[in-house]
Scaffold this motif. Sequence first.
Motif, PDB file in Angstrom:
ATOM      1  N   ARG A 174       0.804  -1.223   0.000  1.00 24.81           N
ATOM      2  CA  ARG A 174       0.000   0.000   0.000  1.00 24.81           C
ATOM      3  C   ARG A 174       0.840   1.278   0.000  1.00 24.81           C
ATOM      4  O   ARG A 174       0.282   2.352  -0.183  1.00 24.81           O
ATOM      5  N   GLY A 175       2.145   1.152   0.203  1.00 21.87           N
ATOM      6  CA  GLY A 175       2.936   2.364   0.221  1.00 21.87           C
ATOM      7  C   GLY A 175       4.427   2.082   0.286  1.00 21.87           C
ATOM      8  O   GLY A 175       4.860   1.011   0.715  1.00 21.87           O
ATOM      9  N   ALA A 215      10.376  11.391  -0.881  1.00 23.34           N
ATOM     10  CA  ALA A 215       9.496  10.673  -1.806  1.00 23.34           C
ATOM     11  C   ALA A 215       8.593   9.761  -0.983  1.00 23.34           C
ATOM     12  O   ALA A 215       9.043   9.143  -0.020  1.00 23.34           O
ATOM     13  N   ALA A 216       7.320   9.691  -1.351  1.00 24.14           N
ATOM     14  CA  ALA A 216       6.377   8.848  -0.601  1.00 24.14           C
ATOM     15  C   ALA A 216       5.202   8.485  -1.487  1.00 24.14           C
ATOM     16  O   ALA A 216       4.699   9.324  -2.242  1.00 24.14           O
ATOM     17  N   VAL A 217       4.773   7.231  -1.408  1.00 25.58           N
ATOM     18  CA  VAL A 217       3.581   6.745  -2.095  1.00 25.58           C
ATOM     19  C   VAL A 217       2.679   6.122  -1.048  1.00 25.58           C
ATOM     20  O   VAL A 217       3.141   5.358  -0.191  1.00 25.58           O
ATOM     21  N   GLY A 269      -2.038   4.089   9.476  1.00 31.10           N
ATOM     22  CA  GLY A 269      -2.508   2.785   9.047  1.00 31.10           C
ATOM     23  C   GLY A 269      -1.407   1.773   8.812  1.00 31.10           C
ATOM     24  O   GLY A 269      -1.585   0.808   8.058  1.00 31.10           O
ATOM     25  N   VAL A 270      -0.248   1.959   9.441  1.00 33.77           N
ATOM     26  CA  VAL A 270       0.876   1.059   9.215  1.00 33.77           C
ATOM     27  C   VAL A 270       0.663  -0.216  10.026  1.00 33.77           C
ATOM     28  O   VAL A 270       0.623  -0.181  11.255  1.00 33.77           O
ATOM     29  N   GLN A 271       0.565  -1.354   9.334  1.00 33.62           N
ATOM     30  CA  GLN A 271       0.412  -2.637   9.991  1.00 33.62           C
ATOM     31  C   GLN A 271       1.610  -3.562   9.740  1.00 33.62           C
ATOM     32  O   GLN A 271       1.934  -4.399  10.587  1.00 33.62           O
ATOM     33  N   SER A 293      15.662   5.832   5.999  1.00 30.93           N
ATOM     34  CA  SER A 293      15.277   4.470   5.619  1.00 30.93           C
ATOM     35  C   SER A 293      14.459   4.507   4.332  1.00 30.93           C
ATOM     36  O   SER A 293      13.709   5.460   4.081  1.00 30.93           O
ATOM     37  N   PHE A 294      14.665   3.472   3.507  1.00 32.81           N
ATOM     38  CA  PHE A 294      13.725   3.216   2.418  1.00 32.81           C
ATOM     39  C   PHE A 294      12.841   2.072   2.891  1.00 32.81           C
ATOM     40  O   PHE A 294      13.346   1.003   3.284  1.00 32.81           O
ATOM     41  N   CYS A 295      11.530   2.301   2.871  1.00 31.82           N
ATOM     42  CA  CYS A 295      10.655   1.286   3.480  1.00 31.82           C
ATOM     43  C   CYS A 295       9.431   0.994   2.625  1.00 31.82           C
ATOM     44  O   CYS A 295       8.961   1.832   1.859  1.00 31.82           O
ATOM     45  N   ALA A 296       8.957  -0.222   2.771  1.00 38.80           N
ATOM     46  CA  ALA A 296       7.689  -0.656   2.186  1.00 38.80           C
ATOM     47  C   ALA A 296       6.675  -0.764   3.319  1.00 38.80           C
ATOM     48  O   ALA A 296       6.997  -1.233   4.413  1.00 38.80           O
TER      49      ALA A 296
END
Length: 364
Positions: A15-16, A31-33, A83-85, A102-105
């Motif tokens: 989701r992001g 940068a963020a999605v 909403g981070v799960q 950090s680069f994170c999913a």
Amino acid sequence: MGRVGRSGGGLWRVRGARVAVVDENRQYFPAAVGLPEPWAGLRETPLTHSFCQHVVRIGEPLVISDAVRHPLVCDNLAIRDLGVQAYLGIPIRVPDGTVIGSFCAIDTVPRPWTSDDLEAVETLAAAVMSEFSVRLHVRRQLADAELLREREEMFRLAVEGANDGIWDWNLLDGTCRYSARFKELLGFREDEFEETFEAWKERIHPDDRETVFVEIERHFRERTPYQAEFRLQTKSGEYVWYQSRGRAIWDEGGEPIRMLGSMSDVTERRLAEEALRMSEEQFRECFLQSPIGKALVGIDGKWLRVNRALLNILGYSEAELLATGFQEITHPDDLDADCALVRAVLAGEIDRFQMEKRSIHKSG
């Protein structure tokens, strides 16, 4: 940077994806999605809403399949407000190794992260770090260029405002840059003086040339301060006294490759020194050859210097008289008056005095 974030958002059907830079008070998203409002508009969150801060702290990947059950982040407000799960974060390092973010999913439901997921995030994190490195390098180059420009401007203003002429000698190709003031000191316009070492060398007075180059060679050899006074021929053809100071730059092998310095007109000082020397010579001749007895006396009354006429009058040799003071050869009845006048001169009450007194001849 945004392109990398978008790539991360679609690679594993999460989701992001975000690139987060963390400081003492917040995390900022270049940068963020998939970031919800109002955070998407702000492009930052406080650390109360940051999982990435833990990646920066530990300096290692952080894999969280179910945030609510993870002891490190179960109380983090990102679970409720963003909403981070599920979270998979890889450290972002700058070239010196410092972790800055950090680069994170991100996923909004719990999920087990696979080895393929980890490899994909690491690949994108590497791309982010590469882009960071390029940007930092460019910024440093721009900063260095701006600093160089500022320093050159400061140097230009200093050169223009200085009374000295400035020279910059390239020992590798023989060129030599001269400031406008340098050329002006020699009577030239800025476009009239050739910017070579030879143009300066050929104007040195023949009697001074050897001394100048002995000092330069000694500076190159011993790295002692270079300073020399010599005459240069001006545009009008006359010779003028100048003082030159400089310092060389050596390469790694110890060979001089460049020398910078200044030059100032010292003609007035040299003329004043010559006039003083001639005045002292004239005084010395008048003092020594005078038919009248004369002496230089210290404030303690001791003879400092006496002429031949005084020695003849008193009958002493020079060594005998210099071993005494005027008090010792003054008649006792005249001594108090003589000393009183001396004290008045020393106190500044009078600037000179004249008196008749009796002096005691060596014969008594």
